[in-house]
Design a protein around this motif. Structure first.
Motif, PDB file in Angstrom:
ATOM      1  N   SER A 234       0.814  -1.223   0.000  1.00 52.87           N
ATOM      2  CA  SER A 234       0.000   0.000   0.000  1.00 52.87           C
ATOM      3  C   SER A 234       0.843   1.267   0.000  1.00 52.87           C
ATOM      4  CB  SER A 234      -0.913   0.004   1.233  1.00 52.87           C
ATOM      5  OG  SER A 234      -0.144   0.078   2.424  1.00 52.87           O
ATOM      6  N   ALA A 236       2.508   2.283   2.629  1.00 47.54           N
ATOM      7  CA  ALA A 236       2.682   2.774   4.000  1.00 47.54           C
ATOM      8  C   ALA A 236       4.113   2.579   4.478  1.00 47.54           C
ATOM      9  CB  ALA A 236       1.706   2.060   4.938  1.00 47.54           C
ATOM     10  N   ASP A 304       9.092   3.843   7.175  1.00 44.02           N
ATOM     11  CA  ASP A 304       7.913   4.703   7.196  1.00 44.02           C
ATOM     12  C   ASP A 304       8.384   6.119   6.859  1.00 44.02           C
ATOM     13  OD1 ASP A 304       5.581   6.069   7.614  1.00 44.02           O
ATOM     14  OD2 ASP A 304       5.133   5.128   9.553  1.00 44.02           O
ATOM     15  N   ARG A 337      -9.092  12.675  20.536  1.00 43.78           N
ATOM     16  CA  ARG A 337      -8.923  11.907  19.303  1.00 43.78           C
ATOM     17  C   ARG A 337      -8.762  10.424  19.638  1.00 43.78           C
ATOM     18  NH1 ARG A 337      -6.458  15.399  15.468  1.00 43.78           N
ATOM     19  NH2 ARG A 337      -7.531  17.417  15.600  1.00 43.78           N
ATOM     20  N   VAL A 339      -6.985   7.177  18.489  1.00 50.30           N
ATOM     21  CA  VAL A 339      -5.786   6.945  17.687  1.00 50.30           C
ATOM     22  C   VAL A 339      -5.536   5.448  17.519  1.00 50.30           C
ATOM     23  CG1 VAL A 339      -4.720   9.121  18.365  1.00 50.30           C
ATOM     24  CG2 VAL A 339      -4.267   7.054  19.696  1.00 50.30           C
ATOM     25  N   THR A 340      -4.794   5.133  16.466  1.00 48.04           N
ATOM     26  CA  THR A 340      -4.351   3.761  16.214  1.00 48.04           C
ATOM     27  C   THR A 340      -2.835   3.744  16.269  1.00 48.04           C
ATOM     28  OG1 THR A 340      -6.253   3.360  14.760  1.00 48.04           O
ATOM     29  CG2 THR A 340      -4.404   1.824  14.603  1.00 48.04           C
ATOM     30  N   VAL A 352       2.270   6.540  15.701  1.00 48.62           N
ATOM     31  CA  VAL A 352       0.821   6.641  15.500  1.00 48.62           C
ATOM     32  C   VAL A 352       0.500   6.386  14.035  1.00 48.62           C
ATOM     33  CG1 VAL A 352      -1.197   8.127  15.671  1.00 48.62           C
ATOM     34  CG2 VAL A 352       0.625   8.283  17.386  1.00 48.62           C
ATOM     35  N   ARG A 353      -0.392   5.430  13.817  1.00 51.12           N
ATOM     36  CA  ARG A 353      -0.776   5.090  12.450  1.00 51.12           C
ATOM     37  C   ARG A 353      -1.958   5.925  11.974  1.00 51.12           C
ATOM     38  NH1 ARG A 353      -2.040  -0.984  11.996  1.00 51.12           N
ATOM     39  NH2 ARG A 353       0.218  -1.072  12.325  1.00 51.12           N
ATOM     40  N   ASP A 354      -2.885   6.252  12.876  1.00 47.41           N
ATOM     41  CA  ASP A 354      -4.097   6.976  12.474  1.00 47.41           C
ATOM     42  C   ASP A 354      -4.629   7.729  13.692  1.00 47.41           C
ATOM     43  OD1 ASP A 354      -6.121   7.850  10.836  1.00 47.41           O
ATOM     44  OD2 ASP A 354      -7.385   6.093  11.136  1.00 47.41           O
ATOM     45  N   GLY A 355      -5.347   8.852  13.447  1.00 47.19           N
ATOM     46  CA  GLY A 355      -5.966   9.627  14.513  1.00 47.19           C
ATOM     47  C   GLY A 355      -5.302  10.964  14.748  1.00 47.19           C
ATOM     48  N   ALA A 357      -2.470  14.016  12.972  1.00 45.44           N
ATOM     49  CA  ALA A 357      -1.900  14.494  11.716  1.00 45.44           C
ATOM     50  C   ALA A 357      -0.768  15.452  12.029  1.00 45.44           C
ATOM     51  CB  ALA A 357      -2.973  15.188  10.860  1.00 45.44           C
TER      52      ALA A 357
END
Length: 399
Positions: A234, A236, A304, A337, A339-340, A352-355, A357
């Motif tokens: 993907s 990532a 990453d 938030r 978060v993932t 942090v992968r998501d949640g 920015a």
């Protein structure tokens, strides 16, 4: 002394009037009005995207790269052991000597039979040549010529057989000196001088193990393997041929790190454990790793290119156990938030992968005294040598 009832009533009326006057005066005074509550002070860091090499720590076990079990190739009595147990040996070093008199005699016999075959050839070869000439002028029969040539061919075959017997006898004699097949560290001897050894015995006399380099077999779950593959597919995670191969290995319970390289990945999943085997080859010059040891292997999984790395104190858990974060938004108010997390880094930060920015102001100090919707006074912090250090103070705007 008896106080008249009229005096008591007059005194009560005067007290009530005084209290009412104070209350009215207090209501009219602006100095007694309550000040608005000041915003709570919190420390924040600005979330930034950075390049981060993703590593994964997996359990592994060491395995010898090369190991040889030393066995006899002939039968005989061990006369001498010529090595020190636990020492390093080189390929070709003599380890044991077996009683050799019978094999010396066998070599002498084979050499004698070879000499006999050569002697017969010296006699039969000129005879076969002479018979060939006589048969050409019909001085003898062709049958006699053919017999002479057949005898000559038999002599040559006997010489070849005798040569092979000499080689075999010489090899068997050489086998009376059992040599190390490889370089390495030799183990304990399982026989002593005087012991009878045989060609087909199952127990080795000793074992030689090469310790440098050494293999490390690493187990990775099939689920982890698939997540990694999907992340690379993907985008990532990015792959880097120069960075994807290195492996760092640490023995359990020891403050030691050895460098190695990933050699191959198995193409099958173990049906019992559901894991995929990875094999690394590790330089082991000081022989710190021994076969069979349990180790932790840190592998580079990818890169990453826009990793969000935040201090661990900036991440909390909800009542359901899910990770959450508090941020100070543009208006100076607290927002929560979900978060993932992709895991922890080696310097004790969360990836942090998501949640979150890049640019978000993550609250890392004073989280316990605020809740979503509260106005806050923000103190900007930066990371220096693993510590949070104040940078500037920006009070929240008034409502």
């Amino acid at each position: 002394m008896i106080i008249p009832m009229v005096s008591i009533k007059r005194a009560l009326l005067i007290c009530v009037a005084g209290v009412l006057g104070l209350c009215l005066a207090g209501c009219d005074s602006p100095a007694t009005q309550t000040d608005p509550e000041r915003p709570a002070e919190v420390g924040v860091i600005t979330v930034k995207a950075s390049r981060y090499t993703v590593r994964q720590s997996l359990p592994g076990r060491t395995r010898a790269k090369t190991q040889a079990e030393v066995r006899p190739q002939i039968q005989g009595i061990v006369e001498k052991r010529r090595f020190t147990e636990g020492a390093s040996v080189a390929a070709g070093d003599v380890l044991y000597e077996i009683e050799s008199s019978r094999y010396e005699a066998a070599l002498d016999q084979a050499q004698a039979e070879l000499a006999q075959a050569r002697a017969r050839l010296q006699s039969d070869e000129p005879l076969a040549q002479r018979y060939t000439e006589l048969a050409a002028i019909d001085a003898i029969s062709k049958q006699e010529r053919d017999n002479a040539q057949a005898t000559l061919a038999q002599d040559k075959a006997d010489i070849a057989t005798a040569n092979a017997a000499v080689k075999t006898a010489r090899i068997n004699l050489d086998f009376t000196r059992i040599r190390a097949p490889i370089d390495g560290q030799i183990g304990a001897s399982r026989v002593t001088p005087g012991a009878l050894v045989t060609t087909n015995q199952t127990d080795p006399l000793t074992t030689i193990t090469q310790l440098d380099p050494i293999f490390v077999d690493i187990q990775q779950s099939a689920a982890q393997y698939l997540r990694l593959k999907q992340a690379v597919a993907s985008g990532a995670l990015a792959t880097d041929d120069d960075q994807a191969a290195p492996v760092k290995v640490s023995p359990e319970g020891a403050d030691l790190v050895l460098d190695g390289r990933l050699q191959f990945t198995s193409v099958q999943v173990d049906a019992d454990t559901g894991s995929v085997m990875l094999r690394a080859i590790v330089a082991n010059p000081a022989h710190d790793l021994l076969p069979g040891m349990y180790v932790q292997a840190s592998l580079v999984q990818g890169i990453d290119t826009r990793a969000l790395l935040v201090p661990q104190q900036g991440i909390d858990r909800s009542s359901a156990g899910k990770p959450t974060a508090l941020v100070a938004d543009e208006t100076g108010h607290v927002a929560e938030r979900q978060v993932t997390l992709a895991g922890a880094t080696e310097d004790n930060r969360w990836r942090v992968r998501d949640g979150l920015a890049a640019g978000d102001r993550l609250i890392v100090q004073g989280m316990g005294k605020v809740k979503p919707g509260d106005a806050v006074a923000v103190t900007r912090l930066t990371m220096q040598d693993g510590r949070l250090v104040a940078q500037t103070t920006n009070p929240a705007p008034a409502d």
